[in-house]
Scaffold this active site. Structure first.
Site, PDB file in Angstrom:
ATOM      1  N   GLY A  13       0.784  -1.383   0.138  1.00 35.34           N
ATOM      2  CA  GLY A  13      -0.056  -0.107   0.015  1.00 35.34           C
ATOM      3  C   GLY A  13       0.971   1.204  -0.152  1.00 35.34           C
ATOM      4  O   GLY A  13       0.287   1.869   0.637  1.00 35.34           O
ATOM      5  N   ARG A  63     -16.456 -15.870  -9.943  1.00 36.92           N
ATOM      6  CA  ARG A  63     -15.775 -14.579  -9.845  1.00 36.92           C
ATOM      7  C   ARG A  63     -17.211 -13.711  -9.985  1.00 36.92           C
ATOM      8  O   ARG A  63     -17.195 -12.470  -9.401  1.00 36.92           O
ATOM      9  CB  ARG A  63     -15.097 -14.824 -11.514  1.00 36.92           C
ATOM     10  N   MET A  88      -4.060  -6.839  -6.918  1.00 40.69           N
ATOM     11  CA  MET A  88      -3.531  -8.087  -7.785  1.00 40.69           C
ATOM     12  C   MET A  88      -4.871  -9.108  -7.985  1.00 40.69           C
ATOM     13  O   MET A  88      -4.541  -9.975  -9.096  1.00 40.69           O
ATOM     14  CB  MET A  88      -2.629  -8.205  -6.499  1.00 40.69           C
ATOM     15  N   HIS A 107       0.386   1.009 -13.085  1.00 35.41           N
ATOM     16  CA  HIS A 107       1.466  -0.298 -13.234  1.00 35.41           C
ATOM     17  C   HIS A 107       3.024   0.018 -13.709  1.00 35.41           C
ATOM     18  O   HIS A 107       2.775   1.097 -14.544  1.00 35.41           O
ATOM     19  CB  HIS A 107       0.873  -0.434 -14.286  1.00 35.41           C
ATOM     20  N   VAL A 142      -6.930  -6.710 -19.696  1.00 41.03           N
ATOM     21  CA  VAL A 142      -6.330  -6.021 -18.883  1.00 41.03           C
ATOM     22  C   VAL A 142      -5.236  -5.105 -18.844  1.00 41.03           C
ATOM     23  O   VAL A 142      -4.300  -5.645 -20.183  1.00 41.03           O
ATOM     24  CB  VAL A 142      -5.701  -7.257 -18.153  1.00 41.03           C
ATOM     25  N   ASP A 143      -4.654  -4.173 -17.909  1.00 44.79           N
ATOM     26  CA  ASP A 143      -3.594  -3.239 -18.156  1.00 44.79           C
ATOM     27  C   ASP A 143      -3.865  -2.950 -19.770  1.00 44.79           C
ATOM     28  O   ASP A 143      -2.614  -2.753 -20.476  1.00 44.79           O
ATOM     29  CB  ASP A 143      -1.999  -3.751 -17.993  1.00 44.79           C
ATOM     30  N   GLU A 172       5.896   6.174  -9.354  1.00 47.99           N
ATOM     31  CA  GLU A 172       4.580   6.356  -9.313  1.00 47.99           C
ATOM     32  C   GLU A 172       3.569   6.779  -8.127  1.00 47.99           C
ATOM     33  O   GLU A 172       2.380   7.682  -8.243  1.00 47.99           O
ATOM     34  CB  GLU A 172       3.854   4.751  -9.674  1.00 47.99           C
TER      35      GLU A 172
HETATM   36  C1  GRF Z   1       2.658  -1.534  -7.663  1.00 53.29           C
HETATM   37  O1  GRF Z   1       4.541  -0.979  -8.203  1.00 53.29           O
HETATM   38  C2  GRF Z   1       2.506  -1.289  -8.568  1.00 53.29           C
HETATM   39  O2  GRF Z   1       2.050  -0.053  -9.854  1.00 53.29           O
HETATM   40  C3  GRF Z   1       1.439  -2.856  -9.261  1.00 53.29           C
HETATM   41  O3  GRF Z   1       1.722  -3.348  -8.044  1.00 53.29           O
HETATM   42  C4  GRF Z   1       2.558  -2.271  -6.745  1.00 53.29           C
HETATM   43  C5  GRF Z   1       1.725  -1.814  -5.818  1.00 53.29           C
HETATM   44  O4  GRF Z   1       2.264  -1.632  -4.478  1.00 53.29           O
HETATM   45  N1  GRF Z   1       0.058  -2.373 -10.082  1.00 53.29           N
HETATM   46  P1  GRF Z   1       2.785  -1.031  -2.951  1.00 53.29           P
HETATM   47  O5  GRF Z   1       1.378  -2.160  -3.000  1.00 53.29           O
HETATM   48  O6  GRF Z   1       1.392   0.259  -3.734  1.00 53.29           O
HETATM   49  O7  GRF Z   1       4.070  -0.844  -2.149  1.00 53.29           O
END
Ligand code: GRF
Length: 202
Positions: A13, A63, A88, A107, A142-143, A172
């Protein structure tokens, strides 16, 4: 800015933390949902007085059942925007449709290069010299959705998966709150795959 934002997170997080700490976005986060009961993200939410909810896929028969429960929770909480911060799981079609152009994902690669679950490892295996971070709108694939913000990160010869991922995450943590603010302020105009950023709004 007075929006109601939910963040979905499965892990540490750090992106959630960057969002909570952002002066424009932080106070609009009213709900954190995790599919993992032990996710550190839930504790980060608690520390800020944000409602943490665990929704475990294993508790649902299908699902679709899980997807409906998630959508119903977001609607009950009157959520307007959803941020996937290290979530995830693939967001189901029902949720994508209910929140069309209102879900962002972060991502750790320059999409459309290296989608999938371990892009940083894949980048190193492939031997590319430049990768980066992408924030994009979520669609049914996805993505894949329209890209909002992107920034490159150089791959260094001495990098391993951890060191490279840490440098990407620094980016990010800057890009995601910025994109979330643009979305919540109604400053993103989507035309097919293209996202135009409207400037000059308060
Ligand atoms: C991030 O690098 C994000 O891009 C990917 O998962 C990671 C999560 O990291 N989808 P965090 O839980 O925010 O530290």
């Amino acid at each position: 800015m007075d929006a109601r934002i939910a963040v979905l997170a499965s892990g540490t997080g750090t992106n959630l933390q960057a969002l909570l700490d952002d002066p424009h976005v932080g106070h609009s986060i009213v709900l954190v949902v995790s599919d993992k009961p032990g996710a550190a993200a839930l504790e980060r939410a608690r520390m800020r007085g944000v409602k943490p909810v665990v929704l475990q896929p294993g508790h649902y028969a299908s699902r679709e059942g899980f997807d409906q429960a998630l959508t119903a929770l977001l609607e009950e909480e009157a959520i307007e925007f959803v941020l996937l911060a290290g979530y995830m799981r693939i967001v189901g079609i029902a949720t994508v449709r209910a929140f069309r152009d209102r879900i962002l994902n972060v991502h750790p690669s320059l999409l459309p290069a290296f989608p999938g679950a371990h892009p940083v490892r894949d980048v190193l295996t492939w031997g590319v010299r430049v990768t980066g971070a992408t924030v994009h709108l979520v669609d049914e694939e996805v993505d894949h959705g329209p890209i909002v913000l992107q920034e490159p990160v150089l791959v260094l010869p001495e990098d391993d998966e951890r060191s490279l991922h840490l440098r990407i995450q620094e980016v990010e943590h800057r890009l995601f709150p910025q994109a979330a603010r643009l979305l919540a302020e109604g400053r993103l105009k989507v035309e097919g795959r293209l996202v135009h950023i409207l400037e000059g709004l308060d």
